[in-house]
Design an enzyme around this catalytic site. Structure first.
Site, PDB file in Angstrom:
ATOM      1  CG  HIS A  55      -0.384   0.309   2.420  1.00  0.00           C
ATOM      2  ND1 HIS A  55      -0.227   1.881   2.925  1.00  0.00           N
ATOM      3  CD2 HIS A  55      -0.054  -0.382   3.292  1.00  0.00           C
ATOM      4  CE1 HIS A  55       0.272   1.938   4.071  1.00  0.00           C
ATOM      5  NE2 HIS A  55       0.290   0.328   4.555  1.00  0.00           N
ATOM      6  CB  CYS A  56       2.019   4.210  -1.822  1.00  0.00           C
ATOM      7  SG  CYS A  56       0.536   4.349  -3.288  1.00  0.00           S
ATOM      8  CG  LEU A  57      -1.389   9.308   0.778  1.00  0.00           C
ATOM      9  CD1 LEU A  57      -0.872   9.459   1.975  1.00  0.00           C
ATOM     10  CD2 LEU A  57      -0.684  11.254   0.225  1.00  0.00           C
TER      11      LEU A  57
END
Length: 174
Positions: free
Chosen positions: A136-138
């Site tokens: 995941h990321c932002l």
């Protein structure tokens, strides 16, 4: 440079440029058939599986995409290793999902190849298995790129959280 050398260099350069322009234009008499063949686009072999995206039948989203409710259940079960692919500066200002570790996107291809002992020493957790990696990321953009990297390294069952940290925080607060 002497004038003689300049003239020789100029003649050579002119001759080469004319030859190259004829070659690329396909006008060279001796090589007409060769030039036409080279001008054709190259056919690439692409497996049919690479052109199709497997979708689940219930909600028509790719099987690699994890939504908020599914992520919450996976975290609760403990059968997933979350990897945040953002830069450490971003994480310092926002935070991490529960149980996640940070491997920046530009280091992912290196760190996923590490031996298990070295990975555990560096990150303090066991190296993710081939079937429990969740990225995941932002906002879900970088994690999609990270997913392609993970799949290329043999983590065929790796998945990513499409909402990212921003959606997680919004749903936790709201």
């Amino acid at each position: 440079m002497s004038a003689f050398r300049v003239i020789l260099f100029s003649r050579h350069a002119l001759r080469c440029s004319r030859s190259l322009s004829r070659h690329y234009a396909g006008l060279t008499a001796a090589n007409t058939r060769f030039c036409r063949e080279r001008a054709q686009p190259t056919q690439l072999f692409v497996p049919q599986q690479a052109l199709t995206r497997p979708y689940s039948k219930d909600n028509e989203t790719p099987w690699t995409d994890v939504k908020y409710d599914e992520l919450k259940a996976l975290i609760k079960s403990g059968h997933v290793q979350l990897v945040d692919v953002r830069e450490p500066e971003e994480i310092a200002s926002t935070g991490l999902l529960p149980g996640a570790i940070n491997i920046p996107l530009n280091r992912l291809h290196i760190d996923l190849k590490m031996p298990e002992e070295e990975f555990k020493e560096k990150y303090g957790v066991a190296k993710p298995g081939k079937d429990n990696l969740l990225l995941h990321c932002l906002g879900g953009i970088r994690s999609r790129g990270a997913l392609a990297i993970a799949h290329s390294l043999g983590f065929e069952k790796a998945r990513h959280y499409i909402g990212g940290y921003a959606e997680w925080v919004a749903k936790q607060q709201g």
